[in-house]
Design an enzyme around this catalytic site. Structure first.
Site, PDB file in Angstrom:
ATOM      1  N   GLY A  11       0.832  -1.201   0.000  1.00  0.00           N
ATOM      2  CA  GLY A  11       0.000   0.000   0.000  1.00  0.00           C
ATOM      3  C   GLY A  11       0.863   1.245   0.000  1.00  0.00           C
ATOM      4  O   GLY A  11       2.071   1.171   0.269  1.00  0.00           O
ATOM      5  N   CYS A  15       5.385  -6.067   1.260  1.00  0.00           N
ATOM      6  CA  CYS A  15       5.717  -4.639   1.270  1.00  0.00           C
ATOM      7  C   CYS A  15       5.148  -3.974   2.531  1.00  0.00           C
ATOM      8  O   CYS A  15       5.623  -4.216   3.633  1.00  0.00           O
ATOM      9  CB  CYS A  15       5.222  -3.992  -0.022  1.00  0.00           C
ATOM     10  SG  CYS A  15       5.973  -2.391  -0.378  1.00  0.00           S
ATOM     11  N   TYR A  16       4.107  -3.134   2.414  1.00  0.00           N
ATOM     12  CA  TYR A  16       3.485  -2.514   3.577  1.00  0.00           C
ATOM     13  C   TYR A  16       3.021  -3.576   4.573  1.00  0.00           C
ATOM     14  O   TYR A  16       3.093  -3.383   5.797  1.00  0.00           O
ATOM     15  CB  TYR A  16       2.296  -1.651   3.124  1.00  0.00           C
ATOM     16  CG  TYR A  16       1.525  -0.988   4.248  1.00  0.00           C
ATOM     17  CD1 TYR A  16       2.000   0.171   4.854  1.00  0.00           C
ATOM     18  CD2 TYR A  16       0.316  -1.516   4.691  1.00  0.00           C
ATOM     19  CE1 TYR A  16       1.284   0.782   5.882  1.00  0.00           C
ATOM     20  CE2 TYR A  16      -0.405  -0.913   5.710  1.00  0.00           C
ATOM     21  CZ  TYR A  16       0.081   0.238   6.306  1.00  0.00           C
ATOM     22  OH  TYR A  16      -0.625   0.841   7.322  1.00  0.00           O
ATOM     23  N   HIS A  33       7.493  -7.278  -4.342  1.00  0.00           N
ATOM     24  CA  HIS A  33       6.219  -7.749  -4.901  1.00  0.00           C
ATOM     25  C   HIS A  33       6.432  -9.007  -5.734  1.00  0.00           C
ATOM     26  O   HIS A  33       6.821  -8.923  -6.898  1.00  0.00           O
ATOM     27  CB  HIS A  33       5.582  -6.648  -5.757  1.00  0.00           C
ATOM     28  CG  HIS A  33       5.070  -5.490  -4.966  1.00  0.00           C
ATOM     29  ND1 HIS A  33       3.811  -5.474  -4.397  1.00  0.00           N
ATOM     30  CD2 HIS A  33       5.655  -4.317  -4.619  1.00  0.00           C
ATOM     31  CE1 HIS A  33       3.647  -4.328  -3.738  1.00  0.00           C
ATOM     32  NE2 HIS A  33       4.748  -3.615  -3.858  1.00  0.00           N
ATOM     33  N   GLU A  92       4.174 -10.874  -6.958  1.00  0.00           N
ATOM     34  CA  GLU A  92       3.061 -11.100  -7.877  1.00  0.00           C
ATOM     35  C   GLU A  92       3.247 -10.457  -9.244  1.00  0.00           C
ATOM     36  O   GLU A  92       2.515 -10.776 -10.186  1.00  0.00           O
ATOM     37  CB  GLU A  92       1.749 -10.589  -7.246  1.00  0.00           C
ATOM     38  CG  GLU A  92       1.620  -9.071  -7.114  1.00  0.00           C
ATOM     39  CD  GLU A  92       2.268  -8.499  -5.863  1.00  0.00           C
ATOM     40  OE1 GLU A  92       1.934  -7.351  -5.509  1.00  0.00           O
ATOM     41  OE2 GLU A  92       3.108  -9.185  -5.240  1.00  0.00           O
ATOM     42  N   ASP A 113     -19.768 -11.040 -20.771  1.00  0.00           N
ATOM     43  CA  ASP A 113     -20.223 -11.154 -19.379  1.00  0.00           C
ATOM     44  C   ASP A 113     -21.713 -11.450 -19.278  1.00  0.00           C
ATOM     45  O   ASP A 113     -22.123 -12.396 -18.592  1.00  0.00           O
ATOM     46  CB  ASP A 113     -19.891  -9.867 -18.608  1.00  0.00           C
ATOM     47  CG  ASP A 113     -18.414  -9.514 -18.671  1.00  0.00           C
ATOM     48  OD1 ASP A 113     -17.608 -10.424 -18.931  1.00  0.00           O
ATOM     49  OD2 ASP A 113     -18.072  -8.332 -18.479  1.00  0.00           O
ATOM     50  N   LYS A 149     -12.327 -11.618 -15.531  1.00  0.00           N
ATOM     51  CA  LYS A 149     -12.702 -11.760 -16.941  1.00  0.00           C
ATOM     52  C   LYS A 149     -12.209 -13.079 -17.545  1.00  0.00           C
ATOM     53  O   LYS A 149     -12.954 -13.766 -18.239  1.00  0.00           O
ATOM     54  CB  LYS A 149     -12.128 -10.580 -17.744  1.00  0.00           C
ATOM     55  CG  LYS A 149     -12.623 -10.490 -19.178  1.00  0.00           C
ATOM     56  CD  LYS A 149     -14.003  -9.890 -19.231  1.00  0.00           C
ATOM     57  CE  LYS A 149     -14.426  -9.548 -20.641  1.00  0.00           C
ATOM     58  NZ  LYS A 149     -15.702  -8.814 -20.670  1.00  0.00           N
TER      59      LYS A 149
END
Length: 535
Positions: free
Chosen positions: A60, A91-92, A181, A183, A240, A390
């Site tokens: 964050g 991280c945060y 990070h 990810e 969708d 999605k």
């Protein structure tokens, strides 16, 4: 699909505002493990009700030293330790763990942003399984504060090339932390670490399958919709709403009533093609309403983009209302439910993370639902895709036998071609010209085998006349623009690099085939600074 249905293996993300939080959720789901994201300041009951096996504290933009710094709720540490839940801070999230468990976090002497090299410095807790002390890897950093004193029982297991803490572990208390990070693709070995953390350290099993999601959702819909209840759905022709309607139809059959509105702003042969898919391939009960005259008469002379959108929305609601009333007369009872193709990112965005400066509104974005319906309709919502991304919706669609070509269609804006004709959409034969140009462009992309490489491609009718030479005569005709972008989620986008020969062939074919066009331009701006659509 309700979260509790798969809670035994749930990886819960507490969101503290990182731009990458959605990505953590998607990365974990790609490992066939179910993951949900909730606000980092959610109540302890919200967390315990979900009964997660792993909790990840996201990154964050905040500093843990700020007076209003967001934090997990009181009792959180006691809860995870009592129940044996594994916690990973990113991280945060790492800094929160360090500070709240008795360590110290300070403003870093050297801030670390972007690609950095880290080195494994201790074999403790198994976080870097298969790595030796001294092994290095590239990661993505983004922090100004740093951990300077660890809580009791924690050890530094990796450091940055500047000497900062890059990873910590306390396997006894099941707390782990990464200052980078894992990810993002800029951390090439990050996915391997997440896989190892979940499967080897946390002993999570990869059992989440889209087939199970489908069966669970059908069960939920059958339990929600009574045996005499009827359901309505507005189909846009997009992925969708089509997948949502197909799923509901599988659950309740022809008590689902769909409407597809041709507003006069559709692509070349769109009504014919879409209705063919609905009826021939999916066997959906769909009423097609051709309201093109109604829409275009209301749009005549209107040039303001927002006003165009509002007119289109108002007319659609009017038609939808009339459809619902006609259905009530025919059935002898009011429809009870409305199907919407709301996706998980819309749900997350409706509950912004702490510190974002936005309120925690629970209203889904207006362009993802039928907003503004008359109050007397009082329809209850069915949102079968509300926990899916999605790409997961497309996978679900494949299981439901929605044609692959349909599932791979590029996004198309709700207001249709109205946002691809700056100014008055009824000017001259702008709509017909645009349809022909767009069809040539898209077909050329398909013929070149590059359609699936592109997030979205389309043509734009420019409200200007240019001088040309065609058939040995000077012409004063229309100019059009071509736009194609690559993207992961539509939030940011890069323009697609076509081969010059492709562009040359397409431009020639457009000018030779479409009467009234003598100039073809290429839009080479990314998002930002531009949006993907022109209006």
């Amino acid at each position: 699909m309700e979260p509790q249905a798969v809670k035994s293996n749930l990886v819960l993300i507490l969101d503290y505002g990182s731009q990458y939080t959605h990505l953590i959720t998607r990365r974990i789901r790609s490992l066939s493990v179910f993951s949900l994201c909730i606000s980092g300041t959610s109540s302890l009951k919200s967390i315990t009700d979900l009964n997660p096996s792993v909790i990840i504290l996201s990154g964050g933009p905040h500093s843990v030293h700020a007076q209003d710094a967001p934090c997990f709720p009181d009792g959180f540490v006691e809860y995870v330790e009592k129940t044996g839940i594994f916690v990973l801070g990113i991280c945060y999230g790492l800094q929160l763990i360090v500070q709240k468990l008795g360590g110290q976090v300070a403003i870093g002497e050297k801030q670390e942003y972007g690609r950095m090299m880290i080195e494994v410095v201790k074999d403790y807790g198994g976080l870097f399984k298969g790595k030796n002390i001294g092994d290095k890897q590239v990661v993505w950093m983004s922090h100004g504060d740093e951990a300077v004193k660890l809580p009791a029982g924690f050890e530094v297991v990796a450091r940055s090339e500047q000497g900062g803490v890059a990873a910590v572990a306390n396997p006894g208390r099941r707390f782990y932390g990464l200052q980078y990070h894992p990810e993002v693709t800029h951390s090439p070995e990050g996915m391997e670490l997440l896989r190892h953390f979940l499967f080897d350290i946390c002993d999570v099993s990869a059992g989440w399958k889209m087939e199970d999601v489908m069966e669970e959702e059908i069960k939920v819909i059958k339990g929600m919709v009574g045996p005499d209840d009827h359901v309505i759905c507005a189909l846009s022709g997009g992925v969708d709403s089509t997948v949502a309607a197909t799923l509901v139809h599988k659950a309740i059959g022809d008590r689902l009533h769909c409407i597809f509105v041709d507003n006069g702003l559709l692509r070349y042969k769109e009504q014919e093609r879409v209705m063919g898919t609905f009826e021939r391939d999916l066997h959906l009960p769909v009423t097609c309403v051709d309201a093109s005259v109604q829409f275009l008469s209301e749009l005549k002379g209107v040039t303001d983009p927002e006003k165009k959108r509002k007119i289109i929305g108002k007319e659609f609601i009017s038609i939808f209302d009339a459809f619902a009333h006609d259905l009530e007369k025919k059935l002898g009872t009011k429809p009870s439910y409305l199907v919407q193709g709301t996706l998980y990112p819309d749900v997350i965005e409706s509950c912004p993370p702490p510190g974002s400066g936005r309120t925690h509104s629970h209203t889904i974005k207006s362009h993802h639902n039928v907003g503004g319906l008359p109050k007397d309709m009082k329809l209850k919502l069915i949102e079968p895709l509300k926990l899916l991304f999605k790409d997961e919706v497309r996978e679900l669609g494949r299981i439901l036998d929605v044609p692959v070509a349909f599932l791979k269609r590029h996004p198309f804006p709700g207001p249709g071609l109205a946002v691809r004709i700056p100014g008055d959409v009824t000017q001259g034969n702008a709509l017909e010209i645009l349809r022909q140009v767009d069809e040539i462009f898209i077909q050329a992309i398909k013929d070149a085998g590059i359609y699936d490489e592109i997030w979205q491609a389309f043509a734009v009718f420019l409200p200007i006349k240019t001088t040309g030479v065609q058939g040995d005569q000077r012409t004063h005709s229309n100019a059009v623009a071509l736009r194609a972008v690559t993207s992961q989620d539509g939030m940011t986008a890069d323009w697609y690099y076509f081969e010059h020969k492709f562009l040359d062939d397409v431009a020639r074919k457009i000018c030779n085939s479409v009467r009234g066009v003598n100039r073809v331009c290429l839009d080479i701006t990314s998002k930002p600074p531009s949006t993907i659509e022109w209006e």
